[in-house]
Design an enzyme around this catalytic site. Structure first.
Site, mmCIF file in Angstrom:
data_model
loop_
_atom_site.group_PDB
_atom_site.id
_atom_site.type_symbol
_atom_site.label_atom_id
_atom_site.label_comp_id
_atom_site.label_asym_id
_atom_site.label_seq_id
_atom_site.Cartn_x
_atom_site.Cartn_y
_atom_site.Cartn_z
ATOM 1 C CB CYS A 75 -0.910 -0.017 1.227
ATOM 2 S SG CYS A 75 -1.929 1.470 1.398
ATOM 3 C CB CYS A 78 -0.275 2.104 5.735
ATOM 4 S SG CYS A 78 -1.141 0.654 5.103
ATOM 5 C CB CYS A 121 -5.131 -0.591 2.464
ATOM 6 S SG CYS A 121 -3.889 -1.033 3.703
ATOM 7 C CB CYS A 124 -4.191 2.996 5.808
ATOM 8 S SG CYS A 124 -4.076 2.821 4.012
ATOM 9 C CB CYS A 145 -9.030 -4.080 -11.879
ATOM 10 S SG CYS A 145 -8.638 -2.894 -13.162
#
Length: 158
Positions: A75, A78, A121, A124, A145
């Site tokens: 991510c 984070c 995510c 976060c 995607c």
């Protein structure tokens, strides 16, 4: 009488804003939380738009779309590990695509047949992209995607 009917129709059209049509702000608490100003200071404008405002980057704009090196995709907000390079494939969609996520690190919310289920995510809450049921049939059948702006790539051995 005609004026009364027209006015009634206009009022009805503009007052059809039911609770089902209103989008509810995500109230889930994530282990990584920051203010909007902190996110803006840490992320590129495109990453902020994708991760924090549920935006979508233009097709074929991410260098990660054609990245086939070994490593892990994390991510951009984070650094949580989200996808392994061994699960990446070229879907032709114009966005990095994976057939499998790292379980527990990606969360899913509602979606539709046309737009897929939304992916976030799990640490976060950043918007990643969408998952569809048109991926490789020989593996999971899923196509995650993902906006490249929501990801950072960490090559193997780093």
């Amino acid at each position: 009488m005609k004026k009364l009917i027209i006015i009634t129709l206009i009022i009805t059209c503009f007052s059809c804003n039911s609770n089902a049509q209103k989008t509810k702000k995500d109230s889930k608490t994530y282990s990584v939380t920051k203010t909007e100003a902190e996110w803006k200071a840490e992320l590129s404008p495109m990453a902020f738009y994708v991760l924090r405002e549920n935006g979508t980057e233009p097709r074929f704009s991410s260098p990660l779309n054609k990245n086939y090196k070994e490593g892990i995709y994390v991510c951009a907000g984070c650094n949580t590990a989200l996808f392994k390079s061994e699960h990446k494939y070229d879907s032709g969609s114009g966005w990095p695509s994976f057939d499998k996520e790292i379980k527990g690190n990606v969360a899913f919310s509602s979606g539709s047949e046309m737009y897929g289920r939304e992916e976030h995510c799990a640490v976060c809450g950043g918007h990643l992209g969408h998952v569809f049921n048109d991926g490789p049939k020989e593996t999971t059948g899923l196509r995650h995607c993902i906006d490249g702006a929501a990801l950072k790539f960490i090559p193997k051995n780093e």
